[in-house]
Scaffold this motif. Sequence first.
Motif, PDB file in Angstrom:
ATOM      1  N   ARG A 125       0.796  -1.149  -0.080  1.00 31.79           N
ATOM      2  CA  ARG A 125       0.084  -0.114  -0.031  1.00 31.79           C
ATOM      3  C   ARG A 125       0.664   1.174   0.208  1.00 31.79           C
ATOM      4  O   ARG A 125       0.418   2.683  -0.523  1.00 31.79           O
ATOM      5  N   TYR A 126       1.898   1.640   1.143  1.00 25.83           N
ATOM      6  CA  TYR A 126       2.443   2.629   1.138  1.00 25.83           C
ATOM      7  C   TYR A 126       3.360   2.485  -0.940  1.00 25.83           C
ATOM      8  O   TYR A 126       3.783   3.677  -1.053  1.00 25.83           O
ATOM      9  N   ALA A 127       3.689   1.522  -1.131  1.00 27.43           N
ATOM     10  CA  ALA A 127       4.498   1.606  -2.174  1.00 27.43           C
ATOM     11  C   ALA A 127       3.660   2.371  -3.142  1.00 27.43           C
ATOM     12  O   ALA A 127       3.864   3.106  -4.328  1.00 27.43           O
ATOM     13  N   LEU A 128       2.934   1.580  -2.777  1.00 32.18           N
ATOM     14  CA  LEU A 128       1.232   2.101  -4.370  1.00 32.18           C
ATOM     15  C   LEU A 128       0.999   4.011  -3.765  1.00 32.18           C
ATOM     16  O   LEU A 128       1.439   4.968  -5.031  1.00 32.18           O
ATOM     17  N   SER A 129       0.586   3.919  -2.385  1.00 33.82           N
ATOM     18  CA  SER A 129       0.013   5.697  -2.518  1.00 33.82           C
ATOM     19  C   SER A 129       1.631   6.718  -2.030  1.00 33.82           C
ATOM     20  O   SER A 129       1.638   7.539  -2.406  1.00 33.82           O
ATOM     21  N   SER A 130       2.527   6.047  -2.183  1.00 41.63           N
ATOM     22  CA  SER A 130       4.276   7.280  -2.341  1.00 41.63           C
ATOM     23  C   SER A 130       4.244   7.458  -3.419  1.00 41.63           C
ATOM     24  O   SER A 130       5.457   7.933  -3.318  1.00 41.63           O
ATOM     25  N   TYR A 131       3.845   6.471  -4.811  1.00 37.54           N
ATOM     26  CA  TYR A 131       4.711   6.483  -5.792  1.00 37.54           C
ATOM     27  C   TYR A 131       4.996   8.263  -6.586  1.00 37.54           C
ATOM     28  O   TYR A 131       3.892   8.431  -6.706  1.00 37.54           O
ATOM     29  N   VAL A 132       5.880   8.046  -7.067  1.00 38.01           N
ATOM     30  CA  VAL A 132       5.723   9.134  -7.960  1.00 38.01           C
ATOM     31  C   VAL A 132       6.190   9.042 -10.037  1.00 38.01           C
ATOM     32  O   VAL A 132       7.085   8.613  -9.859  1.00 38.01           O
ATOM     33  N   ALA A 133       5.367   9.566 -10.763  1.00 38.73           N
ATOM     34  CA  ALA A 133       5.526   8.545 -11.760  1.00 38.73           C
ATOM     35  C   ALA A 133       6.946   9.267 -12.798  1.00 38.73           C
ATOM     36  O   ALA A 133       7.168   8.026 -13.369  1.00 38.73           O
ATOM     37  N   ALA A 134       7.229  10.237 -11.896  1.00 42.10           N
ATOM     38  CA  ALA A 134       8.289  11.545 -12.702  1.00 42.10           C
ATOM     39  C   ALA A 134       9.536  10.380 -12.456  1.00 42.10           C
ATOM     40  O   ALA A 134      10.744  10.782 -12.585  1.00 42.10           O
ATOM     41  N   TYR A 135       9.247   9.612 -10.949  1.00 39.15           N
ATOM     42  CA  TYR A 135      10.554   9.521 -10.416  1.00 39.15           C
ATOM     43  C   TYR A 135      12.040   8.701 -11.332  1.00 39.15           C
ATOM     44  O   TYR A 135      11.303   7.362 -11.727  1.00 39.15           O
ATOM     45  N   GLU A 136      12.767   8.975 -10.400  1.00 35.08           N
ATOM     46  CA  GLU A 136      13.961   7.779 -11.715  1.00 35.08           C
ATOM     47  C   GLU A 136      14.769   7.616 -10.711  1.00 35.08           C
ATOM     48  O   GLU A 136      14.872   7.751 -10.035  1.00 35.08           O
ATOM     49  N   PRO A 137      14.530   5.583 -10.682  1.00 35.60           N
ATOM     50  CA  PRO A 137      15.562   5.054  -9.429  1.00 35.60           C
ATOM     51  C   PRO A 137      17.220   5.578  -9.632  1.00 35.60           C
ATOM     52  O   PRO A 137      17.664   5.975 -10.577  1.00 35.60           O
ATOM     53  N   LYS A 138      17.672   5.367  -8.319  1.00 34.17           N
ATOM     54  CA  LYS A 138      18.691   5.729  -8.231  1.00 34.17           C
ATOM     55  C   LYS A 138      19.212   4.460  -7.862  1.00 34.17           C
ATOM     56  O   LYS A 138      20.669   4.468  -8.641  1.00 34.17           O
ATOM     57  N   LYS A 139      18.482   3.313  -7.956  1.00 26.24           N
ATOM     58  CA  LYS A 139      19.794   1.835  -7.947  1.00 26.24           C
ATOM     59  C   LYS A 139      19.050   1.177  -9.229  1.00 26.24           C
ATOM     60  O   LYS A 139      17.918   1.410  -9.178  1.00 26.24           O
ATOM     61  N   HIS A 140      19.422  -0.059  -9.736  1.00 26.46           N
ATOM     62  CA  HIS A 140      19.417  -1.232 -10.672  1.00 26.46           C
ATOM     63  C   HIS A 140      19.943  -2.277 -10.191  1.00 26.46           C
ATOM     64  O   HIS A 140      20.951  -2.253  -9.815  1.00 26.46           O
ATOM     65  N   PHE A 141      18.901  -2.620  -9.878  1.00 29.32           N
ATOM     66  CA  PHE A 141      18.886  -3.835  -9.031  1.00 29.32           C
ATOM     67  C   PHE A 141      19.383  -5.270 -10.124  1.00 29.32           C
ATOM     68  O   PHE A 141      19.924  -6.473  -9.979  1.00 29.32           O
ATOM     69  N   GLU A 142      19.430  -5.248 -11.332  1.00 34.44           N
ATOM     70  CA  GLU A 142      19.153  -6.188 -12.360  1.00 34.44           C
ATOM     71  C   GLU A 142      20.813  -6.811 -12.494  1.00 34.44           C
ATOM     72  O   GLU A 142      21.164  -8.400 -12.307  1.00 34.44           O
ATOM     73  N   ASN A 143      21.701  -6.327 -12.054  1.00 34.86           N
ATOM     74  CA  ASN A 143      23.401  -6.659 -11.792  1.00 34.86           C
ATOM     75  C   ASN A 143      23.779  -7.358 -10.307  1.00 34.86           C
ATOM     76  O   ASN A 143      24.607  -7.603  -9.923  1.00 34.86           O
ATOM     77  N   GLU A 144      22.635  -7.161  -8.704  1.00 36.96           N
ATOM     78  CA  GLU A 144      23.018  -6.680  -7.783  1.00 36.96           C
ATOM     79  C   GLU A 144      23.246  -8.415  -7.991  1.00 36.96           C
ATOM     80  O   GLU A 144      22.252  -9.185  -8.518  1.00 36.96           O
ATOM     81  N   ILE A 145      23.883  -9.185  -6.815  1.00 37.05           N
ATOM     82  CA  ILE A 145      23.710 -10.736  -6.260  1.00 37.05           C
ATOM     83  C   ILE A 145      22.679 -10.831  -5.349  1.00 37.05           C
ATOM     84  O   ILE A 145      22.475 -10.012  -4.194  1.00 37.05           O
ATOM     85  N   SER A 146      22.250 -12.193  -5.835  1.00 38.10           N
ATOM     86  CA  SER A 146      20.733 -12.454  -4.648  1.00 38.10           C
ATOM     87  C   SER A 146      21.236 -12.846  -3.451  1.00 38.10           C
ATOM     88  O   SER A 146      22.390 -13.312  -3.640  1.00 38.10           O
ATOM     89  N   GLU A 147      20.423 -12.678  -2.787  1.00 34.02           N
ATOM     90  CA  GLU A 147      21.087 -12.996  -0.968  1.00 34.02           C
ATOM     91  C   GLU A 147      20.442 -14.270  -0.717  1.00 34.02           C
ATOM     92  O   GLU A 147      20.324 -15.218   0.371  1.00 34.02           O
TER      93      GLU A 147
END
Length: 216
Positions: A125-147
């Motif tokens: 709910r928090y992720a949906l309600s606080s979303y900003v559509a123009a937001y540009e992520p600072k992090k990209h998880f595609e190349n991170e290693i899974s835990e």
Amino acid sequence: MAHLTVRLHALRTSETISMEPSTGKAPGPKNLEIEGSQLTDRPVHYARAKEDAMYRSILSGEKPTVEDDFSATVKSAMESVVSSDENSILVEKFYLAYKFRSQFPWLIESGKLPEEDSGLTGAFRYALSSYVAAYEPKKHFENEISEGLSLPVDLLKESISRAIDDRVALAQFSNALARQSLYAKDAEVDSLVPHIRRALVRYCERRESGTTPDPW
């Protein structure tokens, strides 16, 4: 008797709303022409008009109106993200951020607040309600290693279903999309998936938001 005046900063408008002290209720929603071509051609004004209508309905004790088709599309898009191998690391980071925030009893993720749908549902709910559509992520998880976390996919989907029932969070998400000219009536699963991904990334990046009981 004098009216009690409340200013809603969230509306991003200078308009004030008068409330009768005897009832504590605001006047009913105005008839806002927010679907007409004049406003739909201007995303910011369209979104602000929708926000105005939404907050007026909340103050009047009503739930915001959200199309069932839009609710179903958002649900499908969210389930697609949490089920996809492509997004597994992102979902893992989201779940870890939720687990971190669940340690703080004043946050909705803790499950210790009176809200009916807290815990993991509250995180969505928090992720949906606080979303900003123009937001540009600072992090990209595609190349991170899974835990190597074993994700409770069934629990994630169950929590998504409950989060979608929150009309306020869904209306806020819809308003954010409208600011980028993506309107609820035109939304499809494929067009929503990138926004759901960014909403989860933003949640991860704000994992420490509100984790101190006294921000001052």
